[in-house]
Design a protein around this motif. Structure first.
Motif, mmCIF file in Angstrom:
data_model
loop_
_atom_site.group_PDB
_atom_site.id
_atom_site.type_symbol
_atom_site.label_atom_id
_atom_site.label_comp_id
_atom_site.label_asym_id
_atom_site.label_seq_id
_atom_site.Cartn_x
_atom_site.Cartn_y
_atom_site.Cartn_z
ATOM 1 N N PHE A 1 0.842 -1.205 0.000
ATOM 2 C CA PHE A 1 0.000 0.000 0.000
ATOM 3 C C PHE A 1 0.880 1.259 0.000
ATOM 4 O O PHE A 1 0.660 2.186 -0.787
ATOM 5 C CB PHE A 1 -0.935 0.006 1.216
ATOM 6 C CG PHE A 1 -2.026 1.050 1.142
ATOM 7 C CD1 PHE A 1 -3.304 0.709 0.725
ATOM 8 C CD2 PHE A 1 -1.763 2.377 1.465
ATOM 9 C CE1 PHE A 1 -4.308 1.680 0.637
ATOM 10 C CE2 PHE A 1 -2.758 3.354 1.383
ATOM 11 C CZ PHE A 1 -4.037 3.000 0.975
ATOM 12 N N ILE A 2 1.878 1.273 0.887
ATOM 13 C CA ILE A 2 2.795 2.425 0.961
ATOM 14 C C ILE A 2 3.539 2.580 -0.371
ATOM 15 O O ILE A 2 3.719 3.699 -0.874
ATOM 16 C CB ILE A 2 3.812 2.248 2.123
ATOM 17 C CG1 ILE A 2 3.097 2.067 3.471
ATOM 18 C CG2 ILE A 2 4.799 3.415 2.177
ATOM 19 C CD1 ILE A 2 2.265 3.227 3.922
ATOM 20 N N GLY A 3 3.933 1.434 -0.955
ATOM 21 C CA GLY A 3 4.605 1.472 -2.261
ATOM 22 C C GLY A 3 3.717 2.098 -3.318
ATOM 23 O O GLY A 3 4.175 2.884 -4.152
ATOM 24 N N GLY A 4 2.422 1.781 -3.278
ATOM 25 C CA GLY A 4 1.470 2.373 -4.214
ATOM 26 C C GLY A 4 1.429 3.885 -4.093
ATOM 27 O O GLY A 4 1.412 4.612 -5.093
ATOM 28 N N LEU A 5 1.434 4.372 -2.849
ATOM 29 C CA LEU A 5 1.446 5.826 -2.625
ATOM 30 C C LEU A 5 2.732 6.448 -3.173
ATOM 31 O O LEU A 5 2.707 7.500 -3.810
ATOM 32 C CB LEU A 5 1.358 6.134 -1.122
ATOM 33 C CG LEU A 5 0.016 5.963 -0.433
ATOM 34 C CD1 LEU A 5 0.184 6.123 1.070
ATOM 35 C CD2 LEU A 5 -1.000 6.964 -0.949
ATOM 36 N N LEU A 6 3.855 5.760 -2.931
ATOM 37 C CA LEU A 6 5.147 6.313 -3.350
ATOM 38 C C LEU A 6 5.305 6.354 -4.867
ATOM 39 O O LEU A 6 5.947 7.266 -5.397
ATOM 40 C CB LEU A 6 6.293 5.498 -2.723
ATOM 41 C CG LEU A 6 6.475 5.637 -1.214
ATOM 42 C CD1 LEU A 6 7.499 4.612 -0.703
ATOM 43 C CD2 LEU A 6 6.943 7.042 -0.847
ATOM 44 N N ILE A 7 4.719 5.365 -5.584
ATOM 45 C CA ILE A 7 4.884 5.357 -7.046
ATOM 46 C C ILE A 7 3.792 6.148 -7.759
ATOM 47 O O ILE A 7 3.869 6.358 -8.963
ATOM 48 C CB ILE A 7 4.937 3.920 -7.647
ATOM 49 C CG1 ILE A 7 3.628 3.173 -7.381
ATOM 50 C CG2 ILE A 7 6.154 3.149 -7.145
ATOM 51 C CD1 ILE A 7 3.465 1.927 -8.245
ATOM 52 N N ALA A 8 2.790 6.629 -7.005
ATOM 53 C CA ALA A 8 1.700 7.383 -7.641
ATOM 54 C C ALA A 8 2.215 8.576 -8.467
ATOM 55 O O ALA A 8 1.734 8.786 -9.587
ATOM 56 C CB ALA A 8 0.696 7.844 -6.585
ATOM 57 N N PRO A 9 3.187 9.349 -7.966
ATOM 58 C CA PRO A 9 3.685 10.465 -8.792
ATOM 59 C C PRO A 9 4.294 9.991 -10.114
ATOM 60 O O PRO A 9 4.096 10.640 -11.147
ATOM 61 C CB PRO A 9 4.753 11.110 -7.908
ATOM 62 C CG PRO A 9 4.384 10.733 -6.517
ATOM 63 C CD PRO A 9 3.803 9.357 -6.627
ATOM 64 N N LEU A 10 4.992 8.850 -10.092
ATOM 65 C CA LEU A 10 5.595 8.337 -11.329
ATOM 66 C C LEU A 10 4.505 7.953 -12.323
ATOM 67 O O LEU A 10 4.583 8.262 -13.507
ATOM 68 C CB LEU A 10 6.465 7.105 -11.023
ATOM 69 C CG LEU A 10 7.722 7.362 -10.195
ATOM 70 C CD1 LEU A 10 8.375 6.053 -9.774
ATOM 71 C CD2 LEU A 10 8.700 8.206 -11.010
ATOM 72 N N VAL A 11 3.475 7.269 -11.834
ATOM 73 C CA VAL A 11 2.380 6.845 -12.712
ATOM 74 C C VAL A 11 1.632 8.064 -13.244
ATOM 75 O O VAL A 11 1.292 8.131 -14.431
ATOM 76 C CB VAL A 11 1.427 5.893 -11.945
ATOM 77 C CG1 VAL A 11 0.202 5.556 -12.783
ATOM 78 C CG2 VAL A 11 2.170 4.619 -11.536
ATOM 79 N N TYR A 12 1.421 9.055 -12.378
ATOM 80 C CA TYR A 12 0.742 10.283 -12.797
ATOM 81 C C TYR A 12 1.538 10.963 -13.898
ATOM 82 O O TYR A 12 0.976 11.434 -14.899
ATOM 83 C CB TYR A 12 0.575 11.225 -11.606
ATOM 84 C CG TYR A 12 -0.256 12.459 -11.898
ATOM 85 C CD1 TYR A 12 -1.613 12.497 -11.595
ATOM 86 C CD2 TYR A 12 0.319 13.592 -12.487
ATOM 87 C CE1 TYR A 12 -2.377 13.626 -11.871
ATOM 88 C CE2 TYR A 12 -0.430 14.717 -12.771
ATOM 89 C CZ TYR A 12 -1.786 14.730 -12.451
ATOM 90 O OH TYR A 12 -2.537 15.840 -12.735
ATOM 91 N N ALA A 13 2.856 10.992 -13.738
ATOM 92 C CA ALA A 13 3.724 11.687 -14.703
ATOM 93 C C ALA A 13 3.702 11.017 -16.071
ATOM 94 O O ALA A 13 4.018 11.646 -17.082
ATOM 95 C CB ALA A 13 5.152 11.748 -14.167
#
Lengths: 141, 144
Positions: free
Chosen positions: B58-70
């Motif tokens: 779950f924490i990993g999902g939050l951390l990679i969200a900016p990369l996916v958004y970009a």
């Protein structure tokens, strides 16, 4: 599968924080600044999240297991006590100082912000201190 | 009270809120758990067997969200005005407060209010009030 669902939920949650503006402390502080030029946007974040969340929690309420077969683990405590009130007040003060709550702190860390890293490390230290206090007090759950 | 119309973004706020609601809804329906970020993170400090992987995911999902958004759009960068000392104090207070109060904006604010928990309603009222007062004191008394 459970781990994958967890990753996906975290990812969608993080995207929501970015889209909504919650991941930007300046935006959060604009919402908390009632006496200044007030930006009511974050009330819409809460409104949107709760409108959708309420449907899911209504469905979840009467289920004993999740769709992946894991037990439903919803909070059972109903105590409105000093811990709840005092802890929430401390959290609110910290939130108001920097404009970061836990989720946005982690998302901003994912953006490579050094300041978010400092916040997250301090937050983990705070959580760690609490674990130590609780262990010492012998009331660790 | 004056409204900051120039920075008011109701539609993106609502859209982001709906995404957050979908995430919290998915998490309770598929994983049977509350998407409370302080609790998910804090639980890693008291590891129990078989309890860490879903938390890290779950924490990993939050951390990679900016990369996916970009990958989809230009990532809006945050504006962090607080200095390092303030960030450390804020982090400590958020860490201790959310542990002691069993939740933060996500666990109490989003999930708790979604399931009409009186406990979460009190917690949310408390941290919102403390946030409003803190910003008032910092912006209009100390830095006035």
């Amino acid at each position: 599968m459970q781990v994958f669902a967890s990753l996906l939920a975290g990812l969608v949650f993080g995207l929501g924080l970015i889209v909504s503006g919650m991941a930007n402390p300046a935006k959060v502080l604009g919402f908390l600044d009632l006496a200044g030029a007030w930006d009511p946007s974050l009330a819409f974040v809460m409104g949107g999240a709760i409108a959708v969340g309420a449907i899911a929690f209504f469905i979840a309420r009467n289920r004993l297991v999740s769709l992946l077969g894991t037990p439903m683990q919803l909070p059972t405590s109903r105590a409105i006590d000093r811990r709840l009130v005092g802890g929430s007040l401390l959290f609110g003060i910290g939130w108001g100082i920097a404009g970061f709550c836990p989720g946005p702190g982690l998302v901003a860390l994912g953006m490579g912000e050094v300041k978010a890293l400092v916040f997250v490390v301090a937050m983990l230290a705070g959580m760690g201190l609490w674990v130590l206090f609780e262990a010492r007090a012998g009331v660790s759950k | 009270m004056t409204i900051a119309w120039s920075t008011f973004t109701p539609w993106s706020a609502l859209a982001g809120g709906v995404l957050i609601g979908i995430a919290a809804g998915m998490f309770v329906l598929f994983n049977g758990r509350i998407a409370g970020i302080s609790g998910i993170l804090g639980g890693l400090l008291k590891p129990a067997k078989g309890d860490a992987a879903w938390r890290i995911a779950f924490i990993g999902g939050l951390l990679i969200a900016p990369l996916v958004y970009a990958l989809m759009a230009t990532l809006p960068m945050p504006q962090i005005d607080a200095g390092y000392g303030a960030l450390i104090l804020a982090g400590l207070l958020v860490g201790i407060g959310t542990s002691y109060g069993s939740g933060c904006t996500s666990g109490h604010g989003v999930c708790g209010l979604s399931r009409l928990s009186p406990r979460s309603l009190v917690a949310t009222a408390m941290f919102m009030a403390a946030g409003f007062v803190t910003v008032f004191v910092i912006r209009h008394l100390i830095n006035a």
